[in-house]
Write a protein that holds these residues in place. Structure first.
Motif, PDB file in Angstrom:
ATOM      1  N   UNK A  34       0.854  -1.178   0.000  1.00 45.78           N
ATOM      2  CA  UNK A  34       0.000   0.000   0.000  1.00 45.78           C
ATOM      3  C   UNK A  34       0.892   1.232   0.000  1.00 45.78           C
ATOM      4  N   UNK A  35       0.378   2.310  -0.538  1.00 41.24           N
ATOM      5  CA  UNK A  35       1.091   3.581  -0.560  1.00 41.24           C
ATOM      6  C   UNK A  35       0.359   4.556   0.349  1.00 41.24           C
ATOM      7  N   UNK A  36       1.121   5.428   1.002  1.00 39.37           N
ATOM      8  CA  UNK A  36       0.562   6.458   1.864  1.00 39.37           C
ATOM      9  C   UNK A  36       0.875   7.810   1.250  1.00 39.37           C
ATOM     10  N   UNK A  37      -0.143   8.602   0.981  1.00 35.31           N
ATOM     11  CA  UNK A  37       0.043   9.947   0.442  1.00 35.31           C
ATOM     12  C   UNK A  37      -0.467  10.938   1.476  1.00 35.31           C
ATOM     13  N   UNK A  38       0.423  11.845   1.898  1.00 35.32           N
ATOM     14  CA  UNK A  38       0.099  12.823   2.931  1.00 35.32           C
ATOM     15  C   UNK A  38      -0.169  14.166   2.283  1.00 35.32           C
ATOM     16  N   UNK A  39      -1.294  14.781   2.645  1.00 38.19           N
ATOM     17  CA  UNK A  39      -1.656  16.085   2.109  1.00 38.19           C
ATOM     18  C   UNK A  39      -2.393  16.851   3.195  1.00 38.19           C
ATOM     19  N   UNK A  40      -1.812  17.962   3.631  1.00 38.23           N
ATOM     20  CA  UNK A  40      -2.451  18.750   4.680  1.00 38.23           C
ATOM     21  C   UNK A  40      -2.521  17.967   5.972  1.00 38.23           C
TER      22      UNK A  40
END
Length: 107
Positions: A34-40
């Motif tokens: 799985x990939x984790x994308x952080x935004x805000x």
């Protein structure tokens, strides 16, 4: 798309167990990625195709900068002898990415 709300606890090593309903919804199992994308203030978790290499834009930018510096001969010097020796010594012992980091770490 339906909503699932699950809570996971972070271990002392900074790890979490992806809750079963989330794993099922993403279609991932043991060995899946799985990939984790952080935004805000949000993190989005997505399933990753096992054949796809992970591309980190920060690392990609750094490697491009490094390649330009090497090609131009700028900012490129030899490593201090003590650092080079400790790096070679570390190779013989192997690296366990799950080991705890000792000492202070500045991020």
């Amino acid at each position: 798309m339906y909503a699932i709300h699950e809570v996971a606890t972070i271990t002392s090593k900074g790890q979490i167990t992806l809750p079963k309903p989330i794993r099922q919804a993403l279609g991932v199992d043991v060995g899946g990625k799985v990939a984790f994308d952080f935004s805000g203030d949000s993190v989005i978790v997505t399933r990753v195709n096992g054949d796809e290499p992970h591309e980190d834009p920060a690392i990609g930018g750094f490697l491009a900068l490094l390649a330009r510096d090497i090609q131009s001969g700028r900012h490129v010097t030899t490593l201090p002898v003590d650092l080079a020796r400790s790096m070679v010594d570390a190779l013989s012992g192997g690296v366990n990415l799950n080991d705890e980091i000792e000492g202070d770490v500045a991020l």
